[in-house]
Design an enzyme around this catalytic site. Structure first.
Site, mmCIF file in Angstrom:
data_model
loop_
_atom_site.group_PDB
_atom_site.id
_atom_site.type_symbol
_atom_site.label_atom_id
_atom_site.label_comp_id
_atom_site.label_asym_id
_atom_site.label_seq_id
_atom_site.Cartn_x
_atom_site.Cartn_y
_atom_site.Cartn_z
ATOM 1 N N SER A 1 1.007 -1.021 0.138
ATOM 2 C CA SER A 1 -0.007 -0.042 -0.112
ATOM 3 C C SER A 1 0.962 1.281 0.122
ATOM 4 O O SER A 1 1.701 1.389 0.832
ATOM 5 C CB SER A 1 -1.017 0.064 1.123
ATOM 6 O OG SER A 1 -1.549 1.381 1.350
ATOM 7 N N ASP A 2 0.788 2.085 -1.177
ATOM 8 C CA ASP A 2 1.408 3.287 -0.794
ATOM 9 C C ASP A 2 0.469 4.241 -0.106
ATOM 10 O O ASP A 2 1.255 5.514 0.100
ATOM 11 C CB ASP A 2 1.689 3.918 -2.219
ATOM 12 C CG ASP A 2 0.522 4.446 -3.113
ATOM 13 O OD1 ASP A 2 -0.695 4.447 -2.448
ATOM 14 O OD2 ASP A 2 0.500 5.018 -4.024
#
Length: 156
Positions: free
Chosen positions: A27-28
């Site tokens: 997940s950024d």
């Protein structure tokens, strides 16, 4: 999210890749202000709040899709690879992604039978643009340990 998962075939192929270890999850954490999410679709920015719900969402999905006790028993290993071992290997971090003496003490403790509903106002972000708002998940993070120290602990 970018790119969007448009077809059921896309989703089925991603799930198969997750199950066979080809796919890892990251997940950024790209939360976007509601001001930019409420624009017309073509003008709105991609991005969603997912850091605190990614593991519970994937775990809940895998447990929901499991059709036997054997498949349910495989879920922790699939999650460990998808969220820890796989990403650590890709990033070249030999002391991360697994537990052994001398390794980085990063652990997430989950309760596989602690249902909850994703809400707009979760306590760890400044935005609310999660595609999972209103979704009921069966798995909940109970604690996060980073470098051997408890950094998050859910209500008891």
């Amino acid at each position: 999210m970018s790119p969007q998962l448009r077809s059921s075939e896309d989703r089925e192929q991603l799930l198969a890749a997750l199950m066979d270890g080809t796919l890892v999850v990251s997940s950024d954490h790209r939360p976007v202000s509601p001001v930019f999410k409420e624009l017309e679709f073509a003008l709105s920015e991609p991005g969603a709040l997912s850091l605190q719900s990614a593991l519970p969402a994937v775990a809940s999905l895998l447990l929901e899709l499991a059709t036997s006790d054997e498949e349910k028993a495989r879920v922790p290993g699939i999650l460990a690879h998808a969220f820890a071992r796989g990403p650590a290997a890709i990033l070249g971090l030999p002391d991360c992604g697994h537990l052994h003496e001398g390794a980085t003490g990063d652990v997430v403790i989950v309760d596989p039978n602690r249902p909850w509903t994703v809400r707009e106002q979760q306590p760890f972000s400044r935005t609310t643009n999660s595609p999972l708002v209103g979704t009921s998940l069966r798995v909940r993070v109970r604690a996060t340990i980073v470098d051997g120290e408890v950094r998050y602990q859910a209500d008891r």
